[in-house]
Write a protein that holds these residues in place. Structure first.
Motif, PDB file in Angstrom:
ATOM      1  N   THR A 114     -14.174 -14.009  -7.288  1.00 40.72           N
ATOM      2  CA  THR A 114     -15.199 -13.387  -8.116  1.00 40.72           C
ATOM      3  C   THR A 114     -14.894 -11.898  -8.237  1.00 40.72           C
ATOM      4  O   THR A 114     -14.162 -11.322  -7.422  1.00 40.72           O
ATOM      5  CB  THR A 114     -16.595 -13.570  -7.513  1.00 40.72           C
ATOM      6  N   LYS A 115     -15.478 -11.282  -9.230  1.00 36.35           N
ATOM      7  CA  LYS A 115     -15.223  -9.866  -9.483  1.00 36.35           C
ATOM      8  C   LYS A 115     -15.555  -9.001  -8.270  1.00 36.35           C
ATOM      9  O   LYS A 115     -14.880  -8.006  -7.983  1.00 36.35           O
ATOM     10  CB  LYS A 115     -16.026  -9.412 -10.693  1.00 36.35           C
ATOM     11  N   GLY A 116     -16.583  -9.408  -7.527  1.00 30.72           N
ATOM     12  CA  GLY A 116     -17.042  -8.594  -6.413  1.00 30.72           C
ATOM     13  C   GLY A 116     -16.069  -8.434  -5.267  1.00 30.72           C
ATOM     14  O   GLY A 116     -16.155  -7.456  -4.522  1.00 30.72           O
ATOM     15  N   ILE A 117     -15.122  -9.371  -5.088  1.00 30.52           N
ATOM     16  CA  ILE A 117     -14.199  -9.247  -3.949  1.00 30.52           C
ATOM     17  C   ILE A 117     -12.733  -9.091  -4.360  1.00 30.52           C
ATOM     18  O   ILE A 117     -11.857  -9.018  -3.495  1.00 30.52           O
ATOM     19  CB  ILE A 117     -14.328 -10.433  -2.970  1.00 30.52           C
ATOM     20  N   ARG A 118     -12.463  -9.022  -5.652  1.00 32.26           N
ATOM     21  CA  ARG A 118     -11.065  -8.904  -6.080  1.00 32.26           C
ATOM     22  C   ARG A 118     -10.412  -7.636  -5.527  1.00 32.26           C
ATOM     23  O   ARG A 118      -9.255  -7.660  -5.117  1.00 32.26           O
ATOM     24  CB  ARG A 118     -10.978  -8.910  -7.606  1.00 32.26           C
ATOM     25  N   LEU A 120     -11.121  -6.079  -2.790  1.00 27.61           N
ATOM     26  CA  LEU A 120     -10.904  -6.209  -1.355  1.00 27.61           C
ATOM     27  C   LEU A 120      -9.723  -7.131  -1.058  1.00 27.61           C
ATOM     28  O   LEU A 120      -8.957  -6.899  -0.126  1.00 27.61           O
ATOM     29  CB  LEU A 120     -12.176  -6.727  -0.681  1.00 27.61           C
ATOM     30  N   THR A 121      -9.587  -8.179  -1.853  1.00 29.37           N
ATOM     31  CA  THR A 121      -8.416  -9.041  -1.696  1.00 29.37           C
ATOM     32  C   THR A 121      -7.146  -8.255  -2.004  1.00 29.37           C
ATOM     33  O   THR A 121      -6.122  -8.406  -1.331  1.00 29.37           O
ATOM     34  CB  THR A 121      -8.512 -10.262  -2.626  1.00 29.37           C
ATOM     35  N   LYS A 122      -7.211  -7.397  -3.009  1.00 27.91           N
ATOM     36  CA  LYS A 122      -6.058  -6.555  -3.347  1.00 27.91           C
ATOM     37  C   LYS A 122      -5.693  -5.646  -2.179  1.00 27.91           C
ATOM     38  O   LYS A 122      -4.503  -5.450  -1.882  1.00 27.91           O
ATOM     39  CB  LYS A 122      -6.359  -5.737  -4.599  1.00 27.91           C
ATOM     40  N   GLU A 123      -6.691  -5.083  -1.506  1.00 27.47           N
ATOM     41  CA  GLU A 123      -6.419  -4.247  -0.335  1.00 27.47           C
ATOM     42  C   GLU A 123      -5.688  -5.043   0.739  1.00 27.47           C
ATOM     43  O   GLU A 123      -4.772  -4.532   1.396  1.00 27.47           O
ATOM     44  CB  GLU A 123      -7.724  -3.697   0.225  1.00 27.47           C
ATOM     45  N   TRP A 124      -6.117  -6.286   0.952  1.00 23.91           N
ATOM     46  CA  TRP A 124      -5.453  -7.139   1.947  1.00 23.91           C
ATOM     47  C   TRP A 124      -3.992  -7.376   1.566  1.00 23.91           C
ATOM     48  O   TRP A 124      -3.095  -7.255   2.407  1.00 23.91           O
ATOM     49  CB  TRP A 124      -6.197  -8.467   2.061  1.00 23.91           C
ATOM     50  N   ILE A 125      -3.734  -7.686   0.309  1.00 28.93           N
ATOM     51  CA  ILE A 125      -2.364  -7.906  -0.143  1.00 28.93           C
ATOM     52  C   ILE A 125      -1.528  -6.638   0.044  1.00 28.93           C
ATOM     53  O   ILE A 125      -0.391  -6.677   0.535  1.00 28.93           O
ATOM     54  CB  ILE A 125      -2.362  -8.351  -1.622  1.00 28.93           C
ATOM     55  N   LYS A 126      -2.108  -5.494  -0.317  1.00 28.23           N
ATOM     56  CA  LYS A 126      -1.387  -4.225  -0.202  1.00 28.23           C
ATOM     57  C   LYS A 126      -1.148  -3.837   1.257  1.00 28.23           C
ATOM     58  O   LYS A 126      -0.219  -3.062   1.540  1.00 28.23           O
ATOM     59  CB  LYS A 126      -2.158  -3.115  -0.929  1.00 28.23           C
ATOM     60  N   SER A 127      -1.946  -4.355   2.188  1.00 27.46           N
ATOM     61  CA  SER A 127      -1.691  -4.051   3.594  1.00 27.46           C
ATOM     62  C   SER A 127      -0.342  -4.621   4.040  1.00 27.46           C
ATOM     63  O   SER A 127       0.225  -4.181   5.034  1.00 27.46           O
ATOM     64  CB  SER A 127      -2.823  -4.604   4.471  1.00 27.46           C
ATOM     65  N   TYR A 128       0.200  -5.570   3.270  1.00 29.27           N
ATOM     66  CA  TYR A 128       1.551  -6.077   3.485  1.00 29.27           C
ATOM     67  C   TYR A 128       2.555  -5.382   2.579  1.00 29.27           C
ATOM     68  O   TYR A 128       3.572  -4.867   3.017  1.00 29.27           O
ATOM     69  CB  TYR A 128       1.591  -7.584   3.206  1.00 29.27           C
ATOM     70  N   THR A 129       2.264  -5.420   1.283  1.00 30.09           N
ATOM     71  CA  THR A 129       3.250  -4.923   0.323  1.00 30.09           C
ATOM     72  C   THR A 129       3.514  -3.434   0.478  1.00 30.09           C
ATOM     73  O   THR A 129       4.643  -2.973   0.250  1.00 30.09           O
ATOM     74  CB  THR A 129       2.797  -5.237  -1.112  1.00 30.09           C
TER      75      THR A 129
END
Length: 215
Positions: A114-118, A120-129
């Motif tokens: 949902t728009k509300g957590i996109r 935050l999910t991006k932050e999680w992905i970037k914590s790797y990338t």
């Protein structure tokens, strides 16, 4: 490879309250930043299609053979339950595929969140990338428990992962690392799901708690 705990949005709180579902929201940051990313070998076959909303064109998500994300006994006989589980699996796959592809702006993640957590999910992905990390190894997801809302528009899902054989690999140096010694490899996730107007089940909140599962 624990997923970053995501803060529940106000909308997710409202949904959970309306559905009387308790497995939503907030987070335990101790379960967040351990292993992430994956290898760059040839991709495995695309995921099977969700049983929900057959008229909706879902993104094709591919994972390499060097990262084996498996789902054990993800079945439901509840009305609409299998469709919800199918889309929930694809959201998990989309997140790790984004790490592997070094793509924090993944369209597949946008599709299943949902728009509300996109963000935050991006932050999680970037914590790797952002650290040039990808994931390799094996990550089984097991013991799913799904509660459907009576109105058919929401659901609560919990499941566990076992990070024993999951590792990160640095894209530049090739260095491979697992969780620090003594880390409990089991993580339990609590997810709130909301059905979109198009009939897609999307994550509206995610919470990870380390050490809350066992085999």
């Amino acid at each position: 490879m624990a997923r970053r705990a995501l803060t529940t949005t106000a909308a997710a709180f409202a949904t959970a309250a309306a559905l009387l579902l308790t497995a939503c929201g907030g987070g335990d940051d101790s379960a967040s930043d351990d292993i992430k990313g994956a290898g760059d070998s040839s991709p495995s076959p695309a995921a099977s299609k969700s049983s929900a909303a057959p008229g909706v064109k879902r993104p094709v998500i591919k994972l390499p053979s060097s990262f084996q994300l498996t789902f054990e006994n993800w079945t439901s006989s509840a009305p609409g339950g299998q469709a919800a589980l199918d889309d929930a699996k694809e959201e998990v796959r989309a997140g790790y595929a984004a790490i592997i592809a070094n793509d924090p702006d993944s369209e597949a993640v946008t599709f299943y969140d949902t728009k509300g957590i996109r963000g935050l999910t991006k932050e999680w992905i970037k914590s790797y990338t952002d650290k040039d990390l990808t994931v390799i190894g094996k990550l089984p997801a097991f013991d799913p428990k799904l509660v459907m809302a009576e109105n058919g528009k929401g659901a609560s899902l919990t499941y566990c992962t076992d990070e024993t054989d999951a590792k990160t690999r640095n894209r530049k140096t090739g260095k491979v690392e697992g969780n620090p010694a003594g880390t409990n490899p089991y993580v339990r996730y609590s997810v709130s799901l909301a059905k979109s107007e198009q009939g897609v089940w999307q994550n509206s909140s995610v919470r990870g708690e380390r050490g809350k599962c066992s085999r």
